[in-house]
Scaffold this motif. Sequence first.
Motif, short mmCIF file in Angstrom:
data_model
loop_
_atom_site.label_atom_id
_atom_site.label_comp_id
_atom_site.label_asym_id
_atom_site.label_seq_id
_atom_site.Cartn_x
_atom_site.Cartn_y
_atom_site.Cartn_z
N TRP A 99 8.86 8.38 -10.53
CA TRP A 99 9.06 7.53 -9.35
C TRP A 99 9.91 8.27 -8.33
CZ3 TRP A 99 13.26 4.96 -7.03
CH2 TRP A 99 12.93 3.92 -6.18
N GLN B 84 9.01 9.31 -4.54
CA GLN B 84 9.88 8.99 -3.39
C GLN B 84 10.18 10.24 -2.59
OE1 GLN B 84 10.44 6.06 -2.39
NE2 GLN B 84 9.60 5.06 -4.20
N GLY C 93 7.14 2.94 6.33
CA GLY C 93 8.41 3.60 6.07
C GLY C 93 9.10 3.07 4.82
N SER C 94 8.33 2.48 3.93
CA SER C 94 8.93 1.88 2.74
C SER C 94 7.86 1.63 1.71
CB SER C 94 9.61 0.57 3.12
OG SER C 94 9.89 -0.17 1.95
N THR C 95 8.24 1.69 0.43
CA THR C 95 7.29 1.29 -0.60
C THR C 95 7.55 -0.13 -1.05
OG1 THR C 95 8.74 2.33 -2.21
CG2 THR C 95 6.80 3.57 -1.58
N GLN C 96 8.53 -0.77 -0.43
CA GLN C 96 8.89 -2.13 -0.80
C GLN C 96 7.89 -3.09 -0.19
OE1 GLN C 96 10.51 -2.14 -3.15
NE2 GLN C 96 12.66 -2.33 -2.75
N LEU D 221 3.82 5.29 4.32
CA LEU D 221 4.08 6.13 5.48
C LEU D 221 4.02 5.32 6.77
CD1 LEU D 221 2.16 9.32 4.46
CD2 LEU D 221 4.60 8.93 4.48
N SER E 261 20.51 -1.03 -9.81
CA SER E 261 19.22 -0.59 -9.30
C SER E 261 19.26 0.89 -8.97
CB SER E 261 18.88 -1.33 -8.02
OG SER E 261 18.31 -2.55 -8.32
N THR F 88 8.95 -5.32 2.79
CA THR F 88 9.09 -4.58 4.04
C THR F 88 7.72 -4.23 4.59
OG1 THR F 88 10.95 -3.58 2.89
CG2 THR F 88 10.45 -2.74 5.07
N LEU G 212 7.35 11.06 -0.40
CA LEU G 212 7.27 10.18 0.78
C LEU G 212 8.27 10.57 1.86
CD1 LEU G 212 6.60 6.79 -0.96
CD2 LEU G 212 5.07 8.10 0.48
N GLU H 24 17.87 0.67 0.54
CA GLU H 24 17.16 -0.39 -0.15
C GLU H 24 15.93 -0.85 0.60
OE1 GLU H 24 18.07 -4.81 -1.51
OE2 GLU H 24 19.58 -3.40 -2.22
N SER H 25 15.97 -0.75 1.95
CA SER H 25 14.81 -1.18 2.72
C SER H 25 13.63 -0.24 2.49
CB SER H 25 15.16 -1.22 4.20
OG SER H 25 15.50 0.07 4.62
N ARG H 26 13.92 1.00 2.04
CA ARG H 26 12.83 1.97 1.83
C ARG H 26 12.22 1.81 0.45
NH1 ARG H 26 13.06 6.85 5.55
NH2 ARG H 26 11.15 7.30 4.47
N SER H 27 13.06 1.83 -0.55
CA SER H 27 12.51 1.76 -1.90
C SER H 27 13.63 1.51 -2.88
CB SER H 27 11.84 3.07 -2.26
OG SER H 27 12.76 4.11 -2.13
N SER H 28 13.34 0.74 -3.90
CA SER H 28 14.29 0.58 -4.97
C SER H 28 13.53 0.23 -6.22
CB SER H 28 15.31 -0.52 -4.64
OG SER H 28 14.64 -1.73 -4.44
N TYR H 29 14.14 0.54 -7.35
CA TYR H 29 13.49 0.25 -8.64
C TYR H 29 14.59 -0.08 -9.62
CZ TYR H 29 11.65 1.35 -13.25
OH TYR H 29 11.32 1.31 -14.57
N TRP I 254 13.25 -6.56 -4.80
CA TRP I 254 13.69 -5.16 -4.78
C TRP I 254 13.71 -4.54 -6.15
CZ3 TRP I 254 17.59 -5.54 -8.03
CH2 TRP I 254 18.26 -6.77 -8.08
N SER I 255 13.46 -5.34 -7.20
CA SER I 255 13.55 -4.74 -8.53
C SER I 255 12.35 -3.85 -8.84
CB SER I 255 13.71 -5.81 -9.59
OG SER I 255 12.57 -6.61 -9.62
N ALA I 256 11.27 -4.01 -8.07
CA ALA I 256 10.14 -3.10 -8.27
C ALA I 256 9.42 -2.94 -6.94
CB ALA I 256 9.19 -3.65 -9.31
N ASP I 257 9.11 -1.71 -6.58
CA ASP I 257 8.33 -1.51 -5.37
C ASP I 257 6.86 -1.40 -5.74
OD1 ASP I 257 8.24 0.87 -6.59
OD2 ASP I 257 8.84 2.07 -4.87
#
Lengths: 672, 316
Positions: A407, A411, B155-158, B152, A520, B161, A414, A526-531, B95-98
């Motif tokens: 993951w 990221q 700008g996020s994999t969430q 892309l 996390s 968002t 990306l 956080e707005s970009r990605s979190s897991y 947010w716990s998984a994208d």
Amino acid sequence: MTGSIGLLLGCIAVLLATAILAIGLGRSGRATQVIYGVTAAISAVALVAALTQLLDALHDNSTLTLPLGLPWIGANFRLDMLSAFFLVVVNLGGGVASLFGLGYGTHETTPGRVLPFFPAFLAGMNLVVLADDAFAFLFAWEFMSLSSWALVMAHHREPGNARAGYIYLVMASFGTLALLLAFGLLAGPDGGYAFEMIRAVEHKSLVVALVLGLMLLGAGSKAGLVPLHVWLPLAHPAAPSHVSALMSGVMTKVAVYGFIRVIFDLVGEPNWWSSIIVMFIGGATAVFGILSALMERDIKRLLAYSTIENIGVIFVSLGLALAFEANGMRLAAALALTAALFHVLNHAFFKSLLFFGAGAVLTATGERDMERLGGLIHRMPVTSVVFLVGCFAISALPPLNGFASEWLVFQAILQSPDLPQFGLKLMVPAVGGMLALAAALAAACFIKVYGTVFLGRPRSAAAIEAREVDHFSLAAMSILASLCLLAGMFPGLVVDALSPVANSLVGSGLPRQAEIAWLSLVPIAESRSSYNGLLIFAFVALSAWLAVFFIHSFASRAVRRGPAWGCGLPSLSADMQYSGDSFAQPIRRVFGQLAFRAHEEIDMPAPGDMRAARLTVTMRDIVWDSIYAPIVRGVRFVAKRLNGLQFLTIRRYLSIVFAALVTLLLVLALWA
Amino acid sequence: MILDILVQGLQMAAVLLLAPLLTGLVRKLKARLQRRQGASVLQPYRDLVRLLRKEVVLAENASWLFRAAPYLIFAATWVAAALVPTFATGLYFTWSADLIAITALVGSARFFLSLAGMDAGTSFGGIGASREAMIASLAEPAMLLIVFSLALIAGSTQLSTVATVMASPDVGLRVSLGMALVALIMVAIAENARVPIDNPATHLELTMVHEAMVLEYSGRHLAMIEFAAALKLLLYVSLIACVFVPWGLAQPGSGALAHILGFTAYLAKLLVGGALLAVFETATAKMRVFRVPAFLGAALMLGLLGTLLLFVSRSL
């Protein structure tokens, strides 16, 4: 703080002494327990020392010079963040392998060929990571190679092992030659072989390019980059299983260490195009490695090919880090490098676990051919659970650790549209696709392994009579399985521990993860990605529990055993199951033509003909055929021609010497 | 915070309750398109209840994995489905998984399903598992490349968002989005074992993929697996809806009315999605297994092309 480096060198000295002791103990009955007990204890001490250094808030490096090695610089050793991290990997792997060896080693038929070299091998790997000058590094590297070669040759009478050892020896010498040249170039004509001196010099871009190429040859051949991987699937499985685990899980990481040390630390600013080469080779290695693994029937060779895949993933990530670093994107470089190092750690966990599992299966059944196994889940309850954890982790599935590091690699990918160079812009998505393909194929590959070896019905008498292995082996595997689970649930803590390493190499670390709510993993924002592996694990566990609870409260609980559906045939023999080869057949049809020139030949007798029908599949190793076979042919050709020079009369030798002398003088005269 | 958790819980319950309905709807519509009366849209619920009442017949060789797998498959699929925004974005645990993790979670479910297929030691389970592995080995990279395209642009994999960005007017029509949509639909068809990749209604052994894997399952175990399959279909419809038609999604912190509106919009999206699937399935014929790589290869190439376009220029 010279204390911890002194302690580590002391550990290495004890390991070397243990190696000599092992020769002395010879065939005595308790030798196995004594040697593996000592190596386990020493590895534990070294592990604690390395962990203290890695987690130490001060991050100070310590150096030590011994009056050995090259007379004008001595033997230099240094413990910094990078070496501390790799020492953790080496000694963790070494410790668990020793624990496994305590049980597994008692089945060894020729302990005298294994016991002396095992501590020596551990000592060699520790020394490589600690070395701080080119001479010490190369010496330790060769020591590591030779001791592991001796372990590969432990069962030299088994078919194929002698050839594996020979090819390994040739490739290892070739790799060391490349490293020797690389260090020669870096040291320059003044002979500044200490890493301190190499770091201080500004290197020309030609030198940097050559060193990168040589490192890819030298470290890459040890790590198993395609097309230098040919020795790896032969040599790793030939060794006893706990040594295979060390070679695959740890020694390839020492090669990765060598690459990182030279390219990220010693050389200085990288070129952006060098990252393209590293990434491309990494991507090709990943896909080719896992495809080869899928086609394999021998469980240990399959695991060795899968190691090649994981090395590919690590090199892709390192290539990304180079690309970001060359463009001054420090945070992204730290992300890619952290991902690579995290994967190094994860791969050490699950590949050691899987090789131990293969060793356990080998102990229980004496079989490495998966097509003669099956149904071991009934016979080996604990091994089957921990092996399942390993398969799940290596398939990069959440919530285990393999997914966390992959993951992070995704990221990092990306982050790459911000790179200015067009070559990189086109390369990175393609490599991303290759990585995704490799990850999906890895899942297929380990479904095949687990499904063929542990599930279904036993395909041989040995599999029917298999028995669970001893407690030491089970303990070693359970430790690794728990580590896979823990690293998957708390990836943030691992990333925090890796942050100083990244900081020391690319000048930036990832933001601190431990303070983020719910633990996390948030690499950038956080707005970009979190897991969150912990929460995913909790959610899945909770939902599964809910479902079980509901069903057991309200639904029918009746269970009846019956025969499996066989289209009305009265009894299904075990040979009528799907085999591993048949499992891989669809994938072979899709990719095999391209990757292996796979060719299927069906011999179907005419009606009335009593012959059995035959399906013959031929696959060719295109890397061997297109690169190594011509070299072998060339060497043979030259050797044959030169052979004529061996039995001449004295007059002819004299005339040849005379002709050579005249030619040389002529050349000299013309040149001057 | 309690309200947030309540909304999250509502979402978990909603996907659970709606999943069989969507399956029933698709079946009913398909039947009507084939000029059949068809079973009621509530039939999947009845099937589940009936299966739960029945006893389990285990194959002689089945191990604990075979018995545990249905629950794990169900749990992983349920969690994945509950993490896709359906009627509201920015839920408490989003947010716990994208998107990458959600895709991989579906992969985890598949991992167990394939293993369960191989557990009984029959050829059907093996043939299903091996074909599933081949399909997944192409569908997963295609999915990941689609995720790359979306990430892309947004700008996020969430997913929350992504949905918010997609709803904003400055995204507009893009070539890469079109490619991603087509590729995602192809992947969704393959992942859910629908026509033309696989036929959910067939019981002819040699043409089955998904059904072959679960052939040995019965009773409550089969109920769990059927439920998971329904959830997976809902997951992909929700995913396509939330990314490509993100309108009507309730924003975090908005009032009850917005949530009710969002829920109505979601129901409408499910209806449209189910109808489109039924029409598509009726209009196409199933393809041979070894034509599937070409189909999924096209999805993979579309995903790669979309991603490449975005790497070259963010505005394409």
